[in-house]
Write an enzyme that holds these catalytic residues in place. Sequence first.
Site, PDB file in Angstrom:
ATOM      1  N   ASP A  37      33.633 -12.424  12.506  1.00 33.60           N
ATOM      2  CA  ASP A  37      34.979 -12.849  12.114  1.00 33.60           C
ATOM      3  C   ASP A  37      35.970 -11.697  11.953  1.00 33.60           C
ATOM      4  O   ASP A  37      37.024 -11.876  11.345  1.00 33.60           O
ATOM      5  CB  ASP A  37      34.949 -13.654  10.799  1.00 33.60           C
ATOM      6  CG  ASP A  37      34.184 -14.959  10.948  1.00 33.60           C
ATOM      7  OD1 ASP A  37      34.160 -15.502  12.068  1.00 33.60           O
ATOM      8  OD2 ASP A  37      33.594 -15.418   9.963  1.00 33.60           O
TER       9      ASP A  37
ATOM     10  N   HIS B 201      31.135  16.246  20.925  1.00 32.40           N
ATOM     11  CA  HIS B 201      31.773  14.988  20.552  1.00 32.40           C
ATOM     12  C   HIS B 201      31.209  14.463  19.233  1.00 32.40           C
ATOM     13  O   HIS B 201      30.983  13.264  19.074  1.00 32.40           O
ATOM     14  CB  HIS B 201      31.605  13.947  21.663  1.00 32.40           C
ATOM     15  CG  HIS B 201      32.364  14.289  22.909  1.00 32.40           C
ATOM     16  ND1 HIS B 201      32.067  13.753  24.139  1.00 32.40           N
ATOM     17  CD2 HIS B 201      33.411  15.128  23.116  1.00 32.40           C
ATOM     18  CE1 HIS B 201      32.902  14.238  25.054  1.00 32.40           C
ATOM     19  NE2 HIS B 201      33.719  15.077  24.445  1.00 32.40           N
TER      20      HIS B 201
ATOM     21  N   ASP C 217      38.973  18.525  15.554  1.00 30.27           N
ATOM     22  CA  ASP C 217      39.598  18.101  16.816  1.00 30.27           C
ATOM     23  C   ASP C 217      40.199  16.723  16.540  1.00 30.27           C
ATOM     24  O   ASP C 217      39.479  15.729  16.445  1.00 30.27           O
ATOM     25  CB  ASP C 217      38.542  18.037  17.921  1.00 30.27           C
ATOM     26  CG  ASP C 217      39.133  17.751  19.296  1.00 30.27           C
ATOM     27  OD1 ASP C 217      40.248  17.204  19.376  1.00 30.27           O
ATOM     28  OD2 ASP C 217      38.467  18.069  20.303  1.00 30.27           O
TER      29      ASP C 217
ATOM     30  N   HIS D 184      42.624  19.129  30.198  1.00 24.71           N
ATOM     31  CA  HIS D 184      42.673  17.819  30.845  1.00 24.71           C
ATOM     32  C   HIS D 184      44.070  17.260  30.665  1.00 24.71           C
ATOM     33  O   HIS D 184      44.819  17.648  29.754  1.00 24.71           O
ATOM     34  CB  HIS D 184      41.626  16.871  30.245  1.00 24.71           C
ATOM     35  CG  HIS D 184      41.715  16.705  28.751  1.00 24.71           C
ATOM     36  ND1 HIS D 184      42.684  15.921  28.134  1.00 24.71           N
ATOM     37  CD2 HIS D 184      40.977  17.232  27.733  1.00 24.71           C
ATOM     38  CE1 HIS D 184      42.522  15.966  26.824  1.00 24.71           C
ATOM     39  NE2 HIS D 184      41.499  16.754  26.550  1.00 24.71           N
TER      40      HIS D 184
ATOM     41  N   HIS E 125      42.483  11.457  27.483  1.00 23.65           N
ATOM     42  CA  HIS E 125      42.080  11.966  28.797  1.00 23.65           C
ATOM     43  C   HIS E 125      42.876  11.135  29.794  1.00 23.65           C
ATOM     44  O   HIS E 125      42.431  10.087  30.250  1.00 23.65           O
ATOM     45  CB  HIS E 125      40.573  11.826  29.023  1.00 23.65           C
ATOM     46  CG  HIS E 125      39.769  12.797  28.226  1.00 23.65           C
ATOM     47  ND1 HIS E 125      38.404  12.830  28.255  1.00 23.65           N
ATOM     48  CD2 HIS E 125      40.133  13.799  27.374  1.00 23.65           C
ATOM     49  CE1 HIS E 125      37.948  13.786  27.461  1.00 23.65           C
ATOM     50  NE2 HIS E 125      38.997  14.379  26.918  1.00 23.65           N
TER      51      HIS E 125
ATOM     52  N   GLU F 176      41.998  24.398  25.941  1.00 23.76           N
ATOM     53  CA  GLU F 176      41.026  24.331  24.849  1.00 23.76           C
ATOM     54  C   GLU F 176      39.727  25.094  25.131  1.00 23.76           C
ATOM     55  O   GLU F 176      38.658  24.491  25.208  1.00 23.76           O
ATOM     56  CB  GLU F 176      40.698  22.869  24.538  1.00 23.76           C
ATOM     57  CG  GLU F 176      40.340  22.026  25.762  1.00 23.76           C
ATOM     58  CD  GLU F 176      40.005  20.592  25.399  1.00 23.76           C
ATOM     59  OE1 GLU F 176      39.122  20.380  24.552  1.00 23.76           O
ATOM     60  OE2 GLU F 176      40.639  19.691  25.962  1.00 23.76           O
TER      61      GLU F 176
ATOM     62  N   TYR G 229      30.168  28.211  21.692  1.00 23.95           N
ATOM     63  CA  TYR G 229      29.238  27.404  20.906  1.00 23.95           C
ATOM     64  C   TYR G 229      27.861  28.069  20.935  1.00 23.95           C
ATOM     65  O   TYR G 229      27.307  28.314  22.018  1.00 23.95           O
ATOM     66  CB  TYR G 229      29.146  25.989  21.475  1.00 23.95           C
ATOM     67  CG  TYR G 229      30.511  25.387  21.721  1.00 23.95           C
ATOM     68  CD1 TYR G 229      31.198  24.728  20.710  1.00 23.95           C
ATOM     69  CD2 TYR G 229      31.136  25.512  22.968  1.00 23.95           C
ATOM     70  CE1 TYR G 229      32.466  24.197  20.932  1.00 23.95           C
ATOM     71  CE2 TYR G 229      32.395  24.990  23.200  1.00 23.95           C
ATOM     72  CZ  TYR G 229      33.055  24.333  22.181  1.00 23.95           C
ATOM     73  OH  TYR G 229      34.307  23.825  22.407  1.00 23.95           O
TER      74      TYR G 229
END
Length: 437
Positions: A36, A238, A255, A349, A356, A379, A383
């Site tokens: 619902d 991500h 981010d 991008h 995107h 960007e 890492y």
Amino acid sequence: MHRNEYRQRRKRLLGMMPENSIAILPTSPAHPRNRDVEFPFRPESTFHYLTGFDEPEAVAVMIPDREEGEFLMFCRDRDAHAERWDGQRLGLKGVRRRHGVEQSFDIESIDRHLPDLIDGRSCIFYTIGNHPALDRRMIEWISALRIRSRMQPPADIVPVDRLVDEMRLRKSETEMDAMREAARISARAHERAMRICRPGMNECEIEAELMHEFMRSGCRSPAYPSIVAGGANACVLHYVSNDCVLEDGGLLLIDAGAEYRYYAADITRTFPVNGKFSPTQRDLYALVLAAQEAAIAAVAPKNTLEDVHQAAVETLVDGLTGMGLIKGRRNDILKNHRYARFYMHRTGHWLGMDVHDVGDYRVKGEWRGLAPGMVTTVEPGLYFAPDERNIPDELRGIGIRIEDDVLVNEDGGEVLTAAAAKSIEEIEAITGTGSAS
């Protein structure tokens, strides 16, 4: 967005369509969240780009040189009972009055009217695969046309994206203004997060501060799920769990960008949770920042996003080899992508209504030249995963990315997100200095 802006876009699309063709553009359906409850509705970007209409259950139809009208809409009609529960609808008359629709039909009658509009058309501009329910009905309608002797099914079905994506790639002045505002709001949100950040806070508390700034500035939604990644979580590109405690001495990568009037901002900043970079963090951050500055300098007409990427990669490779983290000759490292263990994504991008955004990166196999009105992110990052082998222990679990939005203009690039602090001095001066206001 002014009504005339949408009219001019439709005029451009109709001018690109061949004689005897039809374009069919559905909006997004409402998506159930759980029992619902539905997710907040957002119209499909291309549909809204051409219509300005932001209700669910609608299909826009465009037919060049049609005497009865070139712009048609199937949508929900007024319904007093439904509107008492879910809010007011424009209805068939309202959509004609407010959005310049020339002929409107109840969405419930689409099976009766749309096949007749398709009948005899030599080409349908319709993107298959985005709306499975309508795809099935399209197949049924076309199959029915084939078995009815007086009807002629269309010869071709062509993705409408082929026409509209190129339109969306270069932004109008009105679109640029919307993106500038999205960038300003997002920059304030990042500064708010820096100011409020303290060791011991949870990532979700920082996310709440971002959302507070977005919403109080007129943005009902982020442009995408915010990444608030403390410590080693920043090595997950991500990461969206946003549920860990921020540790003293660690870094926080955020981010996040607001969506303003359906246009996105996309900013990443990385800063020390306790307000002070360690010597190792400082060196790595300075390297990523230098790579970003080199990449932004490459944003200019006739350059390509590959040029932008290479400017960042070359700077990162020089820094990593100087630190002894990569060994070998520069050209060999670049050719074989030996930097990819520490930098595994592209440098930018397209950005617009979608984070995107649409538009080909290559044309006829070649990287397309940048042109005024295009907007790209820049960007670069580094890492060092916790389980990365053969690196110093003090690097493990460090992830750093710095991202800005850059509008291509005649002279180079305008950094739309320049208001978001990113120098080491600015970050250390802001972080942890006060409560959000």
